[in-house]
Design a protein around this motif. Structure first.
Motif, mmCIF file in Angstrom:
data_model
loop_
_atom_site.group_PDB
_atom_site.id
_atom_site.type_symbol
_atom_site.label_atom_id
_atom_site.label_comp_id
_atom_site.label_asym_id
_atom_site.label_seq_id
_atom_site.Cartn_x
_atom_site.Cartn_y
_atom_site.Cartn_z
ATOM 1 N N ASN A 265 -1.957 10.373 9.066
ATOM 2 C CA ASN A 265 -0.795 9.564 9.446
ATOM 3 C C ASN A 265 -0.703 8.308 8.584
ATOM 4 O OD1 ASN A 265 -0.029 11.340 11.427
ATOM 5 N ND2 ASN A 265 -0.965 10.206 13.098
ATOM 6 N N ALA A 266 -1.857 7.677 8.327
ATOM 7 C CA ALA A 266 -1.855 6.476 7.492
ATOM 8 C C ALA A 266 -1.376 6.805 6.081
ATOM 9 C CB ALA A 266 -3.256 5.873 7.453
ATOM 10 N N LEU A 267 -1.892 7.901 5.500
ATOM 11 C CA LEU A 267 -1.461 8.306 4.163
ATOM 12 C C LEU A 267 0.020 8.668 4.154
ATOM 13 C CD1 LEU A 267 -2.091 9.113 1.231
ATOM 14 C CD2 LEU A 267 -2.810 11.367 2.093
ATOM 15 N N HIS A 268 0.444 9.417 5.165
ATOM 16 C CA HIS A 268 1.847 9.833 5.242
ATOM 17 C C HIS A 268 2.773 8.629 5.360
ATOM 18 C CE1 HIS A 268 5.512 11.154 7.381
ATOM 19 N NE2 HIS A 268 5.377 12.250 6.665
ATOM 20 N N GLN A 269 2.402 7.656 6.195
ATOM 21 C CA GLN A 269 3.239 6.477 6.370
ATOM 22 C C GLN A 269 3.353 5.695 5.065
ATOM 23 O OE1 GLN A 269 4.690 7.363 9.123
ATOM 24 N NE2 GLN A 269 4.325 5.571 10.402
ATOM 25 N N LEU A 270 2.253 5.582 4.320
ATOM 26 C CA LEU A 270 2.303 4.877 3.036
ATOM 27 C C LEU A 270 3.206 5.620 2.050
ATOM 28 C CD1 LEU A 270 1.305 2.622 1.161
ATOM 29 C CD2 LEU A 270 -0.616 4.111 0.544
ATOM 30 N N LEU A 271 3.066 6.947 1.975
ATOM 31 C CA LEU A 271 3.907 7.727 1.066
ATOM 32 C C LEU A 271 5.378 7.611 1.440
ATOM 33 C CD1 LEU A 271 1.718 10.965 0.749
ATOM 34 C CD2 LEU A 271 1.998 9.146 -0.951
ATOM 35 N N GLU A 272 5.684 7.628 2.731
ATOM 36 C CA GLU A 272 7.077 7.493 3.156
ATOM 37 C C GLU A 272 7.625 6.122 2.807
ATOM 38 O OE1 GLU A 272 9.252 9.861 4.698
ATOM 39 O OE2 GLU A 272 7.656 11.001 3.696
ATOM 40 N N ARG A 273 6.791 5.081 2.929
ATOM 41 C CA ARG A 273 7.247 3.744 2.556
ATOM 42 C C ARG A 273 7.533 3.667 1.057
ATOM 43 N NH1 ARG A 273 3.706 2.045 6.938
ATOM 44 N NH2 ARG A 273 1.831 1.906 5.656
ATOM 45 N N LEU A 274 6.689 4.316 0.266
ATOM 46 C CA LEU A 274 6.922 4.318 -1.177
ATOM 47 C C LEU A 274 8.178 5.110 -1.536
ATOM 48 C CD1 LEU A 274 3.253 4.854 -2.457
ATOM 49 C CD2 LEU A 274 4.596 2.749 -2.519
ATOM 50 N N ARG A 275 8.368 6.257 -0.879
ATOM 51 C CA ARG A 275 9.554 7.064 -1.172
ATOM 52 C C ARG A 275 10.846 6.362 -0.769
ATOM 53 N NH1 ARG A 275 6.146 11.981 1.280
ATOM 54 N NH2 ARG A 275 5.273 12.816 -0.666
ATOM 55 N N SER A 276 10.796 5.631 0.360
ATOM 56 C CA SER A 276 12.004 4.945 0.829
ATOM 57 C C SER A 276 12.293 3.664 0.058
ATOM 58 C CB SER A 276 11.877 4.619 2.322
ATOM 59 O OG SER A 276 10.796 3.741 2.552
ATOM 60 N N SER A 277 11.291 3.148 -0.683
ATOM 61 C CA SER A 277 11.495 1.907 -1.445
ATOM 62 C C SER A 277 11.797 2.186 -2.916
ATOM 63 C CB SER A 277 10.259 1.011 -1.334
ATOM 64 O OG SER A 277 9.123 1.665 -1.878
ATOM 65 N N ASP A 278 12.121 3.435 -3.241
ATOM 66 C CA ASP A 278 12.504 3.835 -4.602
ATOM 67 C C ASP A 278 11.379 3.600 -5.616
ATOM 68 O OD1 ASP A 278 15.054 4.601 -3.732
ATOM 69 O OD2 ASP A 278 15.805 2.543 -3.934
#
Length: 726
Positions: A265-278
């Motif tokens: 979950n921690a890794l997924h949340q970080l990846l989603e934050r990176l994907r959403s921040s372009d």
């Protein structure tokens, strides 16, 4: 060759057999359970009558209460019922000895005892709760009738223990001997299937294919499975020596599963934050390592993980884990050619630190799973048990509610001298105890009242128009069977379980004949009116007096969730990780169940759980890193970076105890200051995540910072005005 006739071709067809097996695994299990309830109930009733026990129906009621589809559940429930009965009977004898001549003091003391037992049932869930329930209402059910004849109190307690013991023996015998459904088989199936679902969940997340709603729903499922498997594990020790020898590994496996879900979950949340921040070039730099792991897990996705499969997974993960540091160094060298900023380099390092920790925990999980094939194994040594966390205020509310009900109904009985007042009071004590451990005691009590009313109508017809005309035990069984079948069927349906329980227990209480049957319509009607009234009072009290599914408790449980970050900061480090995981997930599981029908409340609680797990887990990792630092001036307690981390901890305590814009700003400033102090510190080791403690510390600090600023976090509502701190 002569073709078979059409009926025989249909009988031998694969489609018919597949349909039969599907029915056998679903409705067939229910009908086997109903058949066993019938057989155990009639065997118990016959033996109780042959042995001339005073109340054969008490032994029969025990069957309805302890009987479960799986034999392990029957053994566990029987064990705690017996202990609870002994405790309740002992307290009843003590109260009668002290207050036999003073009904008011007896009722007051009984109300306090039932309140304490009900609070215990709300706090200690699963079958331990049932022991508290029995300790409470056994004292009421034996003590209140004994008030009229105090000299017979001790023998009444002895007879009740014997009657309940007979019901327990018959239930256990029938459940284990006839088409047994074992809890250990259910646990093996759940363990094997769980990892396949999780592997598919991971591969979708690594490839960026998971949706937010599906991600949250999967996490809720994993939380429920972790809590449910802990309950199953505690049951299997009663029935299966094979699982008992693996009890430590099963506990460890559940703890490690919670850990890998939190890691991912921690890794997924970080990846989603990176994907959403372009930050596409950062994601592209991270992707090759993620793709390798996704391809590795593809072979285990959506399928059961047997012990042999777990051994193959261990081999594959060992090779992947050993090659990961060199792989990361090559990817980092390529990434640095694009001249990334400091923040982008932190994102890269943090992602691979989280990935390495996830793979390491996944490797441990696979090793433990593979070890289940061995009769004994070194991984059996595990002393970090699942730690449930129940809000003490919710438990106290259940106890206060139960004591209040007994005081009110007992006072009414004393004031009016209603002959059935004792029945009303003791039935209320039983109802409030049985409903205490449910998420909605009001609904449970009302359903039991409906089942009791139905039992009263059927019982009146059978008692006064059928029983006088029949002769012999076989005919009695024929007349009772339809009611037992209906009640057992209703208890097998969760939405009608209260109705079925009320019908079975209280039809038997009022309508099953004793060895000496008395046909008294006046007493019969009064007793059933008293039963229904007692249950309706319990339902009303559950809706009015500190109801557990109301806003006050959701807020309190939300606060308890936030306080888990404080526990991560200040708790004893030994066993802290598994204890933190289990406490947090158990709290969310309780809160989610209480907030049924309130999707926004459930979503808010789930979002709090994510940020608490992310920040809390990162803090625990920081504490572990500092605990194993080598002796060197760069790692001394007096170093500015260690002082900055302690300041950050205090600011996070304030933030999670009292979320606000100012506290979030202070927290972000403290995190940024800690990161800058770590960056300014030189250390004597190579700057790689597998050799540099400070690089790992910096990654965890950066992850805490990104978690606090996550747009999906409930803390994001306070982000306005603190961008300058970010």
């Amino acid at each position: 060759m002569t073709p078979l006739p059409a009926p025989l071709r249909w009988l031998y067809s694969l489609e018919w057999r597949r349909g039969f097996y599907d029915w056998a695994r679903s409705d067939g299990v229910t009908w086997v359970y109903i058949f066993k309830v019938l057989l155990a109930a009639f065997l118990t009733l016959w033996l109780a009558m042959r042995l001339e026990l005073p109340q054969p129906r008490t032994a029969m009621i025990t069957v309805f209460i302890v009987m479960q589809p799986q034999s392990g559940h029957v053994l566990a429930k029987s064990f705690y019922r017996f202990l609870g009965t002994l405790a309740g009977s002992a307290v009843m004898v003590l109260l009668i000895a002290l207050f036999a001549q003073n009904t008011e003091l007896f009722l007051g003391s009984l109300a306090i005892w039932v309140g304490l037992c009900t609070a215990g049932a709300a706090r200690y869930r699963n079958f331990r709760a049932y022991g508290f329930v029995l300790a409470g209402y056994t004292a009421a059910m034996v003590g209140l009738p004994a008030l009229a004849h105090p000299d017979g109190a001790f023998m009444a307690a002895v007879w009740r223990v014997l009657e309940i013991s007979l019901g327990i023996i018959c239930s256990t015998l029938i459940s284990a001997a006839i088409l047994p459904q074992t809890a250990s088989a259910a646990m093996r199936n759940a363990l094997y299937q769980r990892f396949g679902v999780f592997a598919l969940f991971v591969t979708d997340g690594l490839r960026g294919r998971s949706q937010r709603e599906a991600f949250e729903a999967s996490n809720v499922r994993f939380i429920a499975e972790a809590v449910g498997l802990e309950g199953l594990r505690s049951v299997t020790v009663f029935e299966d020596p094979h699982m008992r020898r693996r009890n430590g590994r099963l506990s460890r496996l559940n703890s490690e599963f919670m850990s890998i879900t939190t890691r991912f979950n921690a890794l997924h949340q970080l990846l989603e934050r990176l994907r959403s921040s372009d930050a596409d070039h950062v994601v592209a730099a991270i992707k090759p390592g993620l793709q390798d792991l996704a391809e590795l897990l593809d072979g285990f996705s959506g399928r059961a993980l047997t012990n042999a499969d777990a051994a193959r997974l261990v081999t594959a993960l060992t090779a992947y884990k050993e090659g990961l540091p060199a792989r990361v160094r090559r990817l980092r060298a390529t990434f640095q050619e694009s001249d990334p900023s400091d923040a982008e380099q932190l994102d890269f390092h943090t992602a691979y630190e989280l990935l390495y920790r996830f793979v390491d925990d996944l490797h441990s999980y696979a090793q433990t799973h593979a070890s289940l094939a061995d009769h004994s194994h070194a991984r059996e040594q595990w002393d970090e048990p699942f730690t449930p966390q129940t809000n003490w205020l919710a438990s106290a509310a259940s106890g206060i509610r139960a004591a209040f009900i007994l005081v009110v109904l007992g006072s009414y009985w004393v004031a009016t001298a209603w002959p059935s007042g004792a029945t009303m009071t003791l039935i209320a004590a039983a109802t409030v105890g049985l409903s205490a451990a449910t998420p909605n005691p009001k609904r449970m009590a009302f359903q039991m009242a409906c089942g009791t009313l139905l039992g009263a109508l059927i019982g009146f017809v059978e008692m006064f128009f059928i029983f006088p005309w029949i002769d012999g035990f076989p005919l009695l069984c024929v007349m009772l069977a339809p009611v037992i079948v209906l009640g057992s069927f209703l208890t097998s349906r969760p939405q009608y379980a209260g109705v079925g329980l009320g019908l079975l227990i209280f039809f038997s209480t009022g309508s099953v004949p004793d060895n000496l049957t008395v046909y008294n319509p006046y007493t019969f009607i009064n007793d059933y009116i008293a039963m229904v009234l007692g249950m309706l009072v319990c339902a009303a009290a559950g809706a009015i007096i500190l109801p557990p599914n109301s806003r006050w408790l959701w807020r309190r449980l939300e606060q308890d969730l936030r306080e888990q970050v404080v526990y991560a900061i200040s708790g004893k480090l030994k066993g802290l990780g598994s204890s933190f995981e289990s406490r947090t997930r158990d709290l969310l599981h309780q809160a989610y169940g209480l907030a049924v029908g309130q999707p926004q409340v459930q979503r808010d609680l789930l979002r709090w759980m994510f940020v608490v797990l992310e920040v809390g887990h990162a803090i625990i990792e920081l504490r572990k890193e500092q605990a194993i630092l080598p002796v060197h001036p760069a790692y001394a307690e007096s170093q500015p970076w260690r002082q900055a981390i302690r300041v950050m901890g205090r600011s996070l305590v304030r933030l999670f105890l009292q979320p606000s814009q100012s506290n979030l700003e202070r927290g972000l400033i403290a995190v940024d200051h800690a990161i800058s102090r770590v960056q300014a510190t030189d250390e004597p080791f190579a700057p790689h995540f597998d050799t540099s403690a400070l690089r790992r510390v910096k990654s965890y600090l950066h992850f805490i910072r990104t978690s606090l600023l996550d747009p999906q976090s409930p803390l994001y509502a306070y982000v306005k005005g603190v961008e300058h701190a970010a």
